[in-house]
Design a protein around this motif. Structure first.
Motif, PDB file in Angstrom:
ATOM      1  N   PHE A  84       0.803  -1.224   0.000  1.00  4.93           N
ATOM      2  CA  PHE A  84       0.000   0.000   0.000  1.00  4.93           C
ATOM      3  C   PHE A  84       0.839   1.279   0.000  1.00  4.93           C
ATOM      4  O   PHE A  84       0.282   2.382   0.049  1.00  4.93           O
ATOM      5  N   LEU A  85       2.164   1.154  -0.049  1.00 10.46           N
ATOM      6  CA  LEU A  85       3.028   2.315   0.157  1.00 10.46           C
ATOM      7  C   LEU A  85       2.812   3.434  -0.848  1.00 10.46           C
ATOM      8  O   LEU A  85       3.009   4.598  -0.533  1.00 10.46           O
ATOM      9  N   MET A  86       2.433   3.104  -2.080  1.00 10.09           N
ATOM     10  CA  MET A  86       2.291   4.142  -3.091  1.00 10.09           C
ATOM     11  C   MET A  86       0.859   4.661  -3.218  1.00 10.09           C
ATOM     12  O   MET A  86       0.554   5.434  -4.111  1.00 10.09           O
ATOM     13  N   GLN A  87       0.008   4.259  -2.274  1.00 15.17           N
ATOM     14  CA  GLN A  87      -1.327   4.839  -2.231  1.00 15.17           C
ATOM     15  C   GLN A  87      -1.263   6.198  -1.537  1.00 15.17           C
ATOM     16  O   GLN A  87      -0.581   6.348  -0.527  1.00 15.17           O
ATOM     17  N   PRO A  88      -1.956   7.206  -2.079  1.00 23.64           N
ATOM     18  CA  PRO A  88      -1.928   8.538  -1.452  1.00 23.64           C
ATOM     19  C   PRO A  88      -2.360   8.496   0.007  1.00 23.64           C
ATOM     20  O   PRO A  88      -3.327   7.812   0.356  1.00 23.64           O
ATOM     21  N   PHE A  89      -1.616   9.184   0.854  1.00 24.94           N
ATOM     22  CA  PHE A  89      -1.886   9.368   2.282  1.00 24.94           C
ATOM     23  C   PHE A  89      -1.606   8.126   3.132  1.00 24.94           C
ATOM     24  O   PHE A  89      -1.740   8.189   4.352  1.00 24.94           O
ATOM     25  N   PHE A  90      -1.200   7.003   2.507  1.00 20.71           N
ATOM     26  CA  PHE A  90      -0.915   5.816   3.308  1.00 20.71           C
ATOM     27  C   PHE A  90       0.443   5.961   3.987  1.00 20.71           C
ATOM     28  O   PHE A  90       1.413   6.397   3.378  1.00 20.71           O
ATOM     29  N   ARG A  91       0.501   5.563   5.254  1.00 16.78           N
ATOM     30  CA  ARG A  91       1.754   5.553   6.002  1.00 16.78           C
ATOM     31  C   ARG A  91       1.845   4.240   6.777  1.00 16.78           C
ATOM     32  O   ARG A  91       0.856   3.777   7.354  1.00 16.78           O
ATOM     33  N   GLY A  92       3.049   3.649   6.776  1.00 20.54           N
ATOM     34  CA  GLY A  92       3.261   2.408   7.506  1.00 20.54           C
ATOM     35  C   GLY A  92       3.032   2.592   8.992  1.00 20.54           C
ATOM     36  O   GLY A  92       3.208   3.684   9.543  1.00 20.54           O
ATOM     37  N   GLN A  93       2.659   1.503   9.661  1.00 23.76           N
ATOM     38  CA  GLN A  93       2.366   1.577  11.092  1.00 23.76           C
ATOM     39  C   GLN A  93       3.566   2.062  11.895  1.00 23.76           C
ATOM     40  O   GLN A  93       3.408   2.791  12.874  1.00 23.76           O
ATOM     41  N   ASN A  94       4.778   1.676  11.483  1.00 29.30           N
ATOM     42  CA  ASN A  94       5.962   2.075  12.260  1.00 29.30           C
ATOM     43  C   ASN A  94       6.456   3.463  11.901  1.00 29.30           C
ATOM     44  O   ASN A  94       7.485   3.911  12.418  1.00 29.30           O
ATOM     45  N   ALA A  95       5.743   4.182  11.001  1.00 28.04           N
ATOM     46  CA  ALA A  95       6.142   5.542  10.618  1.00 28.04           C
ATOM     47  C   ALA A  95       5.130   6.578  11.068  1.00 28.04           C
ATOM     48  O   ALA A  95       5.271   7.761  10.741  1.00 28.04           O
ATOM     49  N   LYS A  96       4.113   6.160  11.817  1.00 19.99           N
ATOM     50  CA  LYS A  96       3.033   7.076  12.186  1.00 19.99           C
ATOM     51  C   LYS A  96       3.523   8.279  12.986  1.00 19.99           C
ATOM     52  O   LYS A  96       2.957   9.369  12.888  1.00 19.99           O
ATOM     53  N   ASN A  97       4.570   8.091  13.788  1.00 19.71           N
ATOM     54  CA  ASN A  97       5.041   9.173  14.652  1.00 19.71           C
ATOM     55  C   ASN A  97       6.174   9.990  14.026  1.00 19.71           C
ATOM     56  O   ASN A  97       6.730  10.859  14.686  1.00 19.71           O
ATOM     57  N   LEU A  98       6.501   9.694  12.779  1.00 20.59           N
ATOM     58  CA  LEU A  98       7.531  10.443  12.069  1.00 20.59           C
ATOM     59  C   LEU A  98       6.874  11.410  11.098  1.00 20.59           C
ATOM     60  O   LEU A  98       5.770  11.156  10.614  1.00 20.59           O
ATOM     61  N   PRO A  99       7.528  12.554  10.803  1.00 17.28           N
ATOM     62  CA  PRO A  99       6.911  13.532   9.910  1.00 17.28           C
ATOM     63  C   PRO A  99       6.713  12.977   8.509  1.00 17.28           C
ATOM     64  O   PRO A  99       7.518  12.194   8.010  1.00 17.28           O
TER      65      PRO A  99
ATOM     66  N   THR B 255      15.098   7.667 -23.330  1.00 16.33           N
ATOM     67  CA  THR B 255      14.444   8.706 -24.123  1.00 16.33           C
ATOM     68  C   THR B 255      12.942   8.641 -23.936  1.00 16.33           C
ATOM     69  O   THR B 255      12.334   7.596 -24.087  1.00 16.33           O
ATOM     70  N   ASN B 256      12.357   9.769 -23.552  1.00 15.67           N
ATOM     71  CA  ASN B 256      10.904   9.898 -23.480  1.00 15.67           C
ATOM     72  C   ASN B 256      10.557  11.338 -23.815  1.00 15.67           C
ATOM     73  O   ASN B 256      10.805  12.235 -23.020  1.00 15.67           O
ATOM     74  N   ILE B 257      10.005  11.559 -24.982  1.00 18.41           N
ATOM     75  CA  ILE B 257       9.725  12.930 -25.426  1.00 18.41           C
ATOM     76  C   ILE B 257       8.269  13.301 -25.205  1.00 18.41           C
ATOM     77  O   ILE B 257       7.940  14.406 -24.804  1.00 18.41           O
ATOM     78  N   THR B 258       7.359  12.373 -25.466  1.00 17.84           N
ATOM     79  CA  THR B 258       5.948  12.717 -25.442  1.00 17.84           C
ATOM     80  C   THR B 258       5.312  12.550 -24.095  1.00 17.84           C
ATOM     81  O   THR B 258       4.357  13.235 -23.756  1.00 17.84           O
ATOM     82  N   GLY B 259       5.782  11.626 -23.296  1.00 21.27           N
ATOM     83  CA  GLY B 259       5.164  11.372 -21.990  1.00 21.27           C
ATOM     84  C   GLY B 259       3.954  10.487 -22.120  1.00 21.27           C
ATOM     85  O   GLY B 259       3.419  10.242 -23.188  1.00 21.27           O
ATOM     86  N   PHE B 260       3.497   9.988 -20.975  1.00 24.96           N
ATOM     87  CA  PHE B 260       2.334   9.138 -20.901  1.00 24.96           C
ATOM     88  C   PHE B 260       1.296   9.803 -20.005  1.00 24.96           C
ATOM     89  O   PHE B 260       1.592  10.748 -19.303  1.00 24.96           O
ATOM     90  N   SER B 261       0.086   9.302 -20.033  1.00 32.07           N
ATOM     91  CA  SER B 261      -0.975   9.880 -19.217  1.00 32.07           C
ATOM     92  C   SER B 261      -1.309   8.926 -18.067  1.00 32.07           C
ATOM     93  O   SER B 261      -1.745   7.803 -18.296  1.00 32.07           O
ATOM     94  N   TYR B 262      -1.091   9.390 -16.842  1.00 31.06           N
ATOM     95  CA  TYR B 262      -1.452   8.616 -15.663  1.00 31.06           C
ATOM     96  C   TYR B 262      -2.123   9.547 -14.652  1.00 31.06           C
ATOM     97  O   TYR B 262      -1.763  10.705 -14.519  1.00 31.06           O
ATOM     98  N   THR B 263      -3.110   9.031 -13.963  1.00 29.74           N
ATOM     99  CA  THR B 263      -3.795   9.796 -12.943  1.00 29.74           C
ATOM    100  C   THR B 263      -3.635   9.087 -11.616  1.00 29.74           C
ATOM    101  O   THR B 263      -3.786   7.872 -11.528  1.00 29.74           O
ATOM    102  N   ILE B 264      -3.316   9.850 -10.575  1.00 28.09           N
ATOM    103  CA  ILE B 264      -3.136   9.274  -9.243  1.00 28.09           C
ATOM    104  C   ILE B 264      -4.497   8.813  -8.711  1.00 28.09           C
ATOM    105  O   ILE B 264      -5.461   9.540  -8.809  1.00 28.09           O
TER     106      ILE B 264
END
Length: 226
Positions: free
Chosen positions: A163-178, A217-226
């Motif tokens: 779940f690490l790359m889900q927005p706003f998710f934080r691991g249980q052992n990181a809750k008290n870290l900024p 090389t990547n000139i045009t880019g791709f389309s991704y939405t979070i």
């Protein structure tokens, strides 16, 4: 929003308290005391700036507002400069660089890629003790650049890893870290726009390895939405 407000308030409170102390006791403080407090204010302001930039970038990314501005740049120079600048924030921390056989130039958006790399490197620093080394290795494999950042920090549990790359998710052992839980999601988005990717391997209590993959090389880019 409560999480974001709390994260913004913490460096603001530090800046406020230190600045008031300087004003009240300026005539009784030594030069070293003033320098030390000024450095703490500076570091807190850097943290605040980082949080605001991450929130703004995430907002643009989630709205599809991040567009690549590709140009040629030297990846070796970019990696070394970022490591040097991040290392200046923790002069006692060892950085082990192993960069081999990268192309002289690749095409991509160097500003966005710098932001993604800074997120990953600053996470490695944040979640590991300041005396523990961070390893950065970079190679070219089949027209793809692979940059791996390895730390010996708190790591991530097997339960939290997917779940690490889900927005706003934080691991249980990181809750008290900024942190906002937005950084890795934003870095993943930037790399996907470049046709690359982000892979994480970790073991709780033993450290984390984060690998960036990026086409030459990547000139045009791709389309991704979070």
């Amino acid at each position: 929003m409560a999480l974001l407000a709390h994260q913004l308030k913490t460096p603001l409170s530090t800046i406020n308290a230190l600045a008031q102390g300087l004003m009240r006791r300026a005539d009784r403080l030594s030069t070293n005391d003033i320098r030390g407090r000024a450095e703490k204010i500076w570091r807190a302001s850097l943290r605040l700036d980082e949080l605001i930039e991450t929130i703004m970038s995430y907002t643009r990314a989630s709205a599809g507002g991040i567009v690549l501005n590709p140009s040629e740049f030297n990846p070796d120079d970019l990696i070394r400069r970022i490591c040097r600048e991040q290392g200046n924030q923790e002069p006692e921390r060892p950085f082990h660089l192993d960069i081999q056989d990268l192309p002289d130039f690749i095409v991509g958006d160097p500003i966005l890629l710098e932001q993604a790399f800074v997120i990953i490197l600053s996470n490695a620093m944040k979640y590991s003790p300041p005396d523990q080394p961070i390893g950065i290795a970079a190679r070219t494999e089949e027209d793809m650049i692979r940059i791996t950042v390895v730390d010996k920090g708190i790591g991530v549990s097997e339960r939290d890893l997917p779940f690490l790359m889900q927005p706003f998710f934080r691991g249980q052992n990181a809750k008290n870290l900024p942190g906002t839980g937005l950084g890795l999601s934003l870095a993943w988005h930037i790399l996907k726009l470049h046709g690359g990717g982000l892979d994480i391997e970790s073991e709780e209590g033993r450290g984390t390895s984060v690998t960036i993959t990026l086409p030459e090389t990547n000139i045009t880019g791709f389309s991704y939405t979070i």
